[in-house]
Scaffold this active site. Structure first.
Site, PDB file in Angstrom:
ATOM      1  N   ASN A 396      -9.597 -55.396 -21.848  1.00 27.55           N
ATOM      2  CA  ASN A 396     -10.950 -55.193 -21.333  1.00 27.55           C
ATOM      3  C   ASN A 396     -11.002 -55.321 -19.820  1.00 27.55           C
ATOM      4  O   ASN A 396     -11.018 -54.322 -19.111  1.00 27.55           O
ATOM      5  CB  ASN A 396     -11.910 -56.188 -21.994  1.00 27.55           C
ATOM      6  CG  ASN A 396     -13.354 -55.730 -21.942  1.00 27.55           C
ATOM      7  OD1 ASN A 396     -13.784 -55.120 -20.973  1.00 27.55           O
ATOM      8  ND2 ASN A 396     -14.114 -56.010 -22.972  1.00 27.55           N
ATOM      9  N   ASP A 397     -10.993 -56.542 -19.318  1.00 28.30           N
ATOM     10  CA  ASP A 397     -11.162 -56.750 -17.884  1.00 28.30           C
ATOM     11  C   ASP A 397     -10.062 -56.088 -17.060  1.00 28.30           C
ATOM     12  O   ASP A 397     -10.317 -55.619 -15.956  1.00 28.30           O
ATOM     13  CB  ASP A 397     -11.194 -58.251 -17.569  1.00 28.30           C
ATOM     14  CG  ASP A 397     -12.353 -58.948 -18.269  1.00 28.30           C
ATOM     15  OD1 ASP A 397     -13.405 -58.314 -18.424  1.00 28.30           O
ATOM     16  OD2 ASP A 397     -12.189 -60.114 -18.672  1.00 28.30           O
ATOM     17  N   VAL A 398      -8.839 -56.029 -17.588  1.00 25.46           N
ATOM     18  CA  VAL A 398      -7.715 -55.485 -16.814  1.00 25.46           C
ATOM     19  C   VAL A 398      -7.749 -53.966 -16.726  1.00 25.46           C
ATOM     20  O   VAL A 398      -6.911 -53.369 -16.052  1.00 25.46           O
ATOM     21  CB  VAL A 398      -6.365 -55.951 -17.405  1.00 25.46           C
ATOM     22  CG1 VAL A 398      -6.247 -57.464 -17.350  1.00 25.46           C
ATOM     23  CG2 VAL A 398      -6.179 -55.451 -18.835  1.00 25.46           C
TER      24      VAL A 398
END
Length: 470
Positions: A396-398
């Protein structure tokens, strides 16, 4: 009699310690790759066994039975725990074991204080290093426990700041109290209330230091606390004149410090900024992809299989969702089918994907994914523009483009995998929930993105079955 005199000789013990930390270093060198990691761990374990034996050979050692009982209890608890822990829980295990080391160091300092009458009959340097070890060890123990609780979801992963904007000031005051107690002890005060006050103040620092840090920063926190534990162990080694403890502690401290720096760089963060507050705070609705009015496009396993079967290059982007569903073996089976069809398969590994440095590498190595197919972020980012299909499995964040384009995003400036440059993007997720940073991902509403909802392992298995039918 001659044999007994030989094995208790200080020179013999010194040789054993040299052998032990030689094995530590050699074992550590084996951790540079999955093919040698198991062997490296075993070699380092032998080194620790040699160090324990050398310590037990110290003349006039008291409470030998109690030491053996302690070793037996530790073995009985540690071995089953390490063998039974799930890969998704490995970060929690690392945090917990690291905390135990820091706690042990703090207790040793307290015991030495009591046995020496408040360091009355020992050189000044022993008191200095013991107090340093007590402070750092206590911070590491309690901070690691908070990290464990956040990772285990016993408490929220979002920042908790009991004192709000004054949090850093409170932490500084508590640390000053701990240092003041240590200074009084070194100056010659023998009151036990001082060492207790030192440990309590340091314990509060450990708790209040990690509570305000959000879940997205946990990889950096774990490695930082690991470095703390190593430094405190080395200081204890100086105080106890134990060579093996000094060397082992310095190895842990140095490696933990380097890893912390690498993790901070990978997230475009500074270590002070992490310790003074982290990701994962509350965000407004306007910060998310959904507020931008994008459309989510769902797809099926059959459609995904067709896209991948006719691709030239497929890049798999693993994340924590893959770890949760234990999908690594299913992913490897899917990749084998694609390779049999002439499709090139690579894996894009972000340094902080998952909840621990190297988390994805370990999972994929467990599934016998060839190490040369694992590509680090800097190596793979240039290849996304020629990637036919990028398959994001629980990351997700990466992969969040806001890190490049949205200055008010909590992750702005964090280096990410350039998944949005691929020709087609398939995202496997259970739902549209946000990642650890607590923000939505505009990649999910990108016109090139299709969402395959469901358990990652089952979704990959369904794609594999569809591939077999083609």
């Amino acid at each position: 009699m001659i044999v007994a005199s030989f094995v208790t000789d200080s020179n013999f013990r010194a040789v054993l310690y040299i052998v032990s930390f030689g094995l530590f270093i050699y074992g550590l060198s084996g951790l540079t790759g999955p093919k040698t990691a198991v062997r490296g761990n075993r070699i380092a374990s032998v080194g620790m066994a040699v160090a324990i034996v050398a310590t037990l050979l110290v003349p006039h050692l008291s409470n030998v039975v109690l030491i053996i009982v302690g070793v037996a209890i530790g073995t009985a608890v540690g071995v089953p725990a390490a063998r039974q822990v799930k890969m998704t829980q490995m970060p929690q295990m690392v945090a917990l074991f690291n905390g135990v080391g820091g706690g042990a160091v703090a207790l040793i300092a307290w015991v030495e204080f009591r046995d020496s009458g408040g360091f009355a009959d020992v050189p000044t340097y022993v008191a200095i290093f013991s107090c340093f070890a007590a402070i750092v060890g206590s911070v590491s123990f309690w901070g690691s426990n908070v990290a464990f609780a956040k990772l285990q979801e016993l408490i929220t992963g979002k920042p908790i700041s009991p004192f709000g904007p004054a949090q850093a000031l409170v932490n500084g005051l508590l640390l000053a109290v701990a240092v003041a107690c240590g200074a009084a002890i070194v100056a010659g005060s023998h009151h036990e209330i001082l060492i207790i006050g030192l440990l309590v103040a340091a314990a509060l620092v450990g708790n209040l230091l990690v509570l305000p840090i959000g879940g997205a920063d946990m990889p950096v926190v774990i490695s930082t606390l690991n470095a703390f534990t190593g430094l405190s162990a080395a200081a204890t080694g100086v105080a106890l004149n134990n060579t093996a403890l000094i060397v082992a502690g310095m190895i842990v401290g140095a490696s933990g410090t380097l890893l912390t720096q690498q993790m901070a760089v990978a997230m475009n963060r500074t270590i002070p900024s992490v310790l003074l507050g982290g990701f994962g705070g509350e965000v407004t609705a306007a910060a998310g992809a959904h507020a931008a009015g994008g459309t989510v496009r769902a797809t099926s396993a059959a459609d995904v299989a067709i896209q991948m079967a006719y691709a030239r290059l497929v890049v798999v982007v693993p994340g924590y969702g893959m770890a949760v569903s234990q999908a690594q073996h299913a992913v490897r089976e899917m990749a084998k089918l694609l390779e049999a069809k002439g499709v090139e398969v690579k894996y894009a590994i972000h340094p902080v994907a998952g909840r621990m440095p190297g988390h994805m590498n370990v999972l994929l190595a467990e599934a016998d994914v060839p190490y040369e197919q694992l590509r680090e972020m800097d190596d793979i980012n240039g290849e996304f523009s020629r990637t036919d299909v990028a398959v994001v499995i629980g990351a997700n964040d990466v992969t969040n483009p806001d890190a490049r384009t949205k200055p008010d995003s909590p992750i702005y400036g964090m280096p990410i995998l350039n998944v949005d440059e691929a020709h087609s993007i398939i995202v496997l997720k259970r739902s549209m929930s946000s990642g650890y940073a607590g923000i939505d991902n505009p990649l999910f509403v990108n016109p090139k993105t299709s969402m395959l909802f469901g358990d990652a392992k089952q979704s990959v298995s369904d794609i594999t079955e569809e591939l077999k039918a083609l």
